[in-house]
Design a protein around this motif. Structure first.
Motif, short mmCIF file in Angstrom:
data_model
loop_
_atom_site.label_atom_id
_atom_site.label_comp_id
_atom_site.label_asym_id
_atom_site.label_seq_id
_atom_site.Cartn_x
_atom_site.Cartn_y
_atom_site.Cartn_z
N UNK A 247 -18.36 -19.15 -35.30
CA UNK A 247 -18.05 -19.72 -33.99
C UNK A 247 -19.08 -20.80 -33.62
N UNK A 248 -20.33 -20.55 -33.93
CA UNK A 248 -21.39 -21.48 -33.55
C UNK A 248 -21.37 -22.79 -34.34
N UNK A 249 -20.80 -22.78 -35.53
CA UNK A 249 -20.83 -23.96 -36.39
C UNK A 249 -19.46 -24.61 -36.60
N UNK A 250 -18.42 -24.02 -36.05
CA UNK A 250 -17.06 -24.51 -36.25
C UNK A 250 -16.79 -25.77 -35.41
N UNK A 251 -15.91 -26.64 -35.91
CA UNK A 251 -15.53 -27.84 -35.16
C UNK A 251 -14.42 -27.55 -34.13
N UNK A 252 -13.52 -26.63 -34.47
CA UNK A 252 -12.42 -26.32 -33.54
C UNK A 252 -11.72 -25.04 -34.00
N UNK A 253 -11.09 -24.36 -33.05
CA UNK A 253 -10.31 -23.16 -33.34
C UNK A 253 -8.84 -23.53 -33.27
N UNK A 254 -8.06 -23.18 -34.30
CA UNK A 254 -6.65 -23.55 -34.37
C UNK A 254 -5.80 -22.28 -34.35
N UNK A 255 -4.82 -22.25 -33.43
CA UNK A 255 -3.97 -21.07 -33.23
C UNK A 255 -2.52 -21.52 -33.32
N UNK A 272 -17.05 -18.81 -26.86
CA UNK A 272 -18.11 -19.25 -27.77
C UNK A 272 -18.20 -20.77 -27.84
N UNK A 273 -17.72 -21.46 -26.80
CA UNK A 273 -17.86 -22.91 -26.66
C UNK A 273 -17.08 -23.71 -27.69
N UNK A 274 -15.97 -23.16 -28.16
CA UNK A 274 -15.15 -23.89 -29.12
C UNK A 274 -13.97 -24.56 -28.44
N UNK A 275 -13.64 -25.81 -28.81
CA UNK A 275 -12.39 -26.39 -28.35
C UNK A 275 -11.22 -25.69 -29.04
N UNK A 314 -14.84 -37.08 -28.99
CA UNK A 314 -15.90 -36.25 -28.42
C UNK A 314 -15.61 -35.86 -26.98
N UNK A 315 -15.09 -36.80 -26.19
CA UNK A 315 -14.79 -36.51 -24.79
C UNK A 315 -13.70 -35.45 -24.66
N UNK A 316 -12.72 -35.52 -25.53
CA UNK A 316 -11.65 -34.51 -25.52
C UNK A 316 -12.23 -33.14 -25.83
N UNK A 317 -13.11 -33.06 -26.84
CA UNK A 317 -13.72 -31.77 -27.18
C UNK A 317 -14.51 -31.22 -26.00
N UNK A 318 -15.30 -32.07 -25.38
CA UNK A 318 -16.12 -31.63 -24.25
C UNK A 318 -15.24 -31.15 -23.09
N UNK A 319 -14.13 -31.86 -22.85
CA UNK A 319 -13.21 -31.47 -21.78
C UNK A 319 -12.59 -30.11 -22.06
N UNK A 320 -12.19 -29.87 -23.30
CA UNK A 320 -11.57 -28.60 -23.66
C UNK A 320 -12.56 -27.43 -23.52
N UNK A 322 -15.21 -27.34 -21.50
CA UNK A 322 -15.44 -27.15 -20.07
C UNK A 322 -14.26 -26.42 -19.42
N UNK A 323 -13.05 -26.86 -19.73
CA UNK A 323 -11.86 -26.21 -19.17
C UNK A 323 -11.73 -24.77 -19.66
N UNK A 324 -12.21 -24.53 -20.87
CA UNK A 324 -12.17 -23.16 -21.40
C UNK A 324 -13.04 -22.22 -20.59
N UNK A 325 -14.22 -22.69 -20.22
CA UNK A 325 -15.11 -21.86 -19.39
C UNK A 325 -14.47 -21.54 -18.05
N UNK A 326 -13.80 -22.53 -17.46
CA UNK A 326 -13.13 -22.31 -16.18
C UNK A 326 -11.94 -21.37 -16.33
#
Length: 353
Positions: A247-255, A272-275, A314-320, A322-326
């Protein structure tokens, strides 16, 4: 169920609970009004003797209410019942596996009857999303007024110190999926999408985490025919400290799932702060809202395109993230337990505040 029991013990000191456990289950209550009793009957048993013995066990306990946390239950028990139904996936996506087709079809017929009969007997039916509520109401219209939605929740981030998985050469450029390889998880389509991704991102790897059983073994055979096979990693089961490292080193989680009742794994990834990049099928948009980036799960090109967007923006990742935490703030196991207790009281005809 474990989280429900945890929070019921904290909020309800009035009612007396008996928790039925399989013989090898070591769960023990912490509240004085909770106790345990052995219940050696398989959850999916069609055995007539098991059905009769399970009914007799319940009658001896003389409960005012029974909460069956899965749809399977004794057909001959007619007391007050609350049933939890997680989804209708069994009807659409489960394959015969190692069972002969004739036996599989017979089991499907039996399951369909138990599913229908359990709901007919129930006073209330708890489902984890509005999507499942609508699906069940369409499948069995006569029970629509019994259905109540209680959202589930996510676990907090893993607390263990992370440890790099042994023998898993992932590097730092990878996407991942955690969970089973059942047909509705749509992992074969994800493999097709990864072929496209690998062509444009030759160093990218796909990490699939899950206990190796029949469906994962079958999937690995399919993967071996793909051009990207050398970059696909099947880890098998991993302990929490190794999963946390991924989780800490992954670029993204795909479902890529086609059907879920609630869909917990992407919420864990958000914690775990993943997009999260998710299928737009089933209940996923309802549960993840704007905290996931969606694709059509039937189209490998769309999956690959959406993963590429997240990897390169990068901005998309950061947005995802942030939105995940909310989004995680929307869900609470305690709230789920409080809503379930209200359902119990309604079934018992007690006054609720």
């Amino acid at each position: 169920t474990d989280r429900l029991l945890q929070h019921l013990q904290a909020i309800d000191h009035y009612h007396t609970y008996t928790v039925l456990l399989m013989p090898d289950d070591t769960w023990q209550p912490t509240a004085k009004n909770f106790s345990v009793a052995p219940c050696p009957f398989a959850q999916f048993s069609f055995n007539l003797l098991d059905q009769i013995r399970f009914t007799q066990l319940l009658k001896r306990l003389k409960p005012d209410l029974v909460h069956f946390t899965m749809t399977q239950q004794p057909v001959l028990y007619f007391g007050k019942i609350v049933t939890t139904t997680h989804d209708l996936t069994m009807f659409n996506f489960v394959r015969a596996g190692q069972t002969t087709n004739a036996v599989f079809q017979l089991k499907k017929l039996g399951y369909r009857f138990l599913f229908w009969w359990s709901h007919k007997k129930s006073d209330y039916i708890i489902v984890p999303t509005q999507f499942v509520a609508n699906d069940l109401a369409q499948f069995q219209p006569a029970v629509k007024d019994k259905i109540v939605v209680t959202y589930e929740s996510s676990e907090p981030p893993l607390k263990q110190k992370s440890v790099k998985p042994r023998g898993v050469n992932v590097g730092s450029d990878f996407i991942m999926y955690v969970g089973s390889a059942f047909p509705h998880k749509n992992l074969e389509t994800l493999l097709d999408a990864f072929d496209i991704l690998h062509h444009n991102h030759p160093t990218l790897k796909l990490v699939l985490v899950g206990k190796k059983e029949y469906y994962y073994e079958e999937l690995e055979q399919v993967a071996s025919t793909h051009s990207s096979y050398e970059n696909i990693i099947f880890t098998g089961y991993l302990p929490d400290e190794e999963l946390k490292w991924l989780y800490e080193h992954c670029k993204a989680y795909v479902f890529a799932s086609l059907s879920e009742g609630f869909g917990l794994p992407p919420l864990e990834a958000m914690a775990h702060d993943l997009p999260v990049i998710s299928s737009n099928a089933s209940c996923m948009p309802e549960v993840y809202g704007d905290a996931a980036y969606y694709f059509n799960p039937h189209q490998p090109k769309d999956i690959a395109a959406k993963v590429t967007d997240v990897l390169t923006d990068k901005k998309l990742r950061e947005k995802l993230v942030k939105n995940g935490h909310e989004r995680l703030k929307k869900y609470s196991w305690r709230t789920m337990a409080e809503e379930t207790l209200t359902i119990y009281k309604s079934a018992l005809d007690e006054t609720t505040e």
